[in-house]
Design an enzyme around this catalytic site. Structure first.
Site, short mmCIF file in Angstrom:
data_model
loop_
_atom_site.label_atom_id
_atom_site.label_comp_id
_atom_site.label_asym_id
_atom_site.label_seq_id
_atom_site.Cartn_x
_atom_site.Cartn_y
_atom_site.Cartn_z
N ASP A 260 -18.30 5.83 15.38
CA ASP A 260 -17.33 4.80 15.00
C ASP A 260 -16.61 5.19 13.71
OD1 ASP A 260 -16.07 2.11 14.98
OD2 ASP A 260 -17.35 1.81 13.23
N HIS B 119 -20.20 -11.95 12.07
CA HIS B 119 -19.20 -10.95 11.68
C HIS B 119 -17.81 -11.57 11.68
CE1 HIS B 119 -17.16 -7.06 11.44
NE2 HIS B 119 -16.35 -7.49 12.39
N SER C 271 -15.22 -0.65 18.51
CA SER C 271 -15.62 -0.44 17.12
C SER C 271 -16.46 -1.61 16.61
CB SER C 271 -14.38 -0.27 16.24
OG SER C 271 -14.74 -0.14 14.88
N ARG D 1 -8.13 6.72 13.76
CA ARG D 1 -7.24 5.60 14.11
C ARG D 1 -6.38 5.23 12.91
NH1 ARG D 1 -11.10 1.10 15.44
NH2 ARG D 1 -9.21 -0.14 15.56
#
Length: 433
Positions: free
Chosen positions: A161, A83, A183, A168
């Site tokens: 999430d 990631h 997250s 957010r």
């Protein structure tokens, strides 16, 4: 227990219990008894007062358990997840994944779409027709047959999430380390691989602007993964300049295909990919020495094995084979050449500005639902520390619509041409375990 008392506790900088955090997520996502403005108030309190490692872990765990978990035990072999926190020209996953698969390391990855100045892996794959909306039968078959899959996040995975991320974004609390860590971690934990490899970008073009912020985020993530008994390694990598030359969607696919055929954009991209894959190979014990790892990586590139894996993989996910083979998947209608006003060694004052110019050309989106232009983007004919002569091509803009002249001025205002090259910065800043 009620949401107002939980908000009050965090507003006065008190530690939230596991039960309070799980209550918040359950009531927000499942029972829907908590309003957006109440959730936003708690998120703002967290942003201001922070969370300790225990709270951050419980928040991650609650978000993870709000949805399904993908179990890959039915597929044999070593399985990894890679990631990136996102950057300008970041095509690492597109190149690294088929190389790893060619080396016998299976790659399972959930990716997202790009927002703002940073690109998304899903957008890049969709530019050649790849279907990233996979069900269990499909992703297991892809992992068995091709050694990799990249899929979009489903409605069933970590729904908490998605809800919190939207809040957010709307409340300017995106930079909170506990919220960022929870997250990222909940999505990585939702995919049960043997190892997790994270690329945290640092610099003007990345998510973290300073080494200190990137290190704090990495420590928070590693603490969560350790608590969950998951093996993880984090590479903090340089995003003070764009990664390579190609910035966009189809144009980055082209650069990735060229790399896998043995023609990397530049030495920096090659160095990052080779070192990253070598670290993966050493970690999963596919080789004993870095020298052996680098030789094996070079071999799968030179023999065409990695390129073959890429083609088989994307076609298995319904890429347009005819377009792929013809190279016509990158076919912009409008092209603008940007010339250097004088001679000198090239530097770019702001990587984010380059990303935003690509965004304005049509390669990015403001909201996740917005359409994008797959053919829009930038090719940097000259990257940092390369010498350009006056009136020589600095960059090339691409778009499916007429290109605004003001973008050329914005680009040239962001260029710094010097008499001497700048000090070379390491592409991999730090590796944390």
């Amino acid at each position: 227990m009620d949401i107002l008392s939980i908000i009050e506790k965090k507003r006065t900088d008190q530690e939230l219990t596991k039960n309070e955090i799980f209550y918040f997520i359950d009531q927000l996502v499942n029972k829907k008894t908590i309003n957006d403005y109440q959730a936003a108030a708690l998120i703002m309190a967290i942003n201001i007062n922070g969370m300790n490692p225990t709270e951050t872990f419980h928040l991650t765990d609650a978000m993870l358990k709000s949805g399904e978990i993908i179990n890959l035990d039915k597929v044999s072999g070593v399985k990894i997840d890679k990631h990136s926190t996102g950057g300008v020209g970041d095509k690492v996953s597109l190149i690294l994944s088929p190389i790893c698969a060619a080396l016998g390391i299976k790659v399972a990855k959930i990716s997202g779409k790009g927002l703002g100045h940073t690109g998304g892996t899903i957008d890049k794959l969709e530019s050649i027709g790849v279907d990233c909306n996979l069900n269990e039968k499909q992703y297991l078959k892809l992992l068995k047959d091709n050694g990799l899959f990249i899929m979009a996040q489903t409605d069933e995975l970590t729904p908490a999430d998605r809800t919190i991320y939207a809040l957010r974004n709307a409340t300017s609390t995106v930079q909170s380390i506990p919220l960022i860590a929870s997250s990222i971690a909940c999505k990585k934990l939702a995919l049960k691989t043997d190892y997790i490899f994270l690329d945290v970008k640092v610099g003007d073009g990345g998510f973290c602007k300073t080494i200190n912020d990137a290190t704090k985020l990495s420590h928070a993530l590693l603490a969560i993964f350790k608590e969950c008994h998951r093996k993880a390694i984090i590479h903090i990598t340089n995003m003070t300049q764009p990664l390579g030359r190609a910035i966009g969607n189809a144009i980055e696919i082209k650069a990735s295909i060229d790399f896998l055929k043995g023609n990397p954009e530049c030495d920096e991209v090659k160095s990052l990919i080779y070192d990253f894959v070598a670290d993966i190979m050493l970690t999963v014990k596919k080789t004993k020495t870095r020298k052996q790892a680098l030789m094996q990586i070079e071999q799968v590139i030179q023999t065409g094995k990695a390129s073959k894996v890429f083609n088989q993989w994307v076609i298995s996910q319904h890429a347009n084979a005819n377009l792929l083979n013809s190279g016509k998947y990158f076919n912009p209608r409008h092209i603008k050449i940007i010339k250097a006003p004088k001679s000198g060694y090239v530097d770019y004052r702001s990587t984010k500005t380059i990303g935003l110019i690509s965004f304005k050309l049509g390669a990015g989106r403001l909201h996740k639902e917005d359409p994008i232009d797959f053919h829009a983007g930038i090719y940097l004919n000259k990257i940092r520390n390369e010498y350009v002569k006056a009136n020589e091509t600095l960059a090339t803009f691409y778009s499916s619509k007429p290109i605004n002249r003001l973008l050329e001025k914005e680009f040239l205002d962001n260029v710094l041409l010097t008499k001497q090259p700048h000090k070379k910065e390491p592409i991999i800043v730090k590796v944390m375990k």
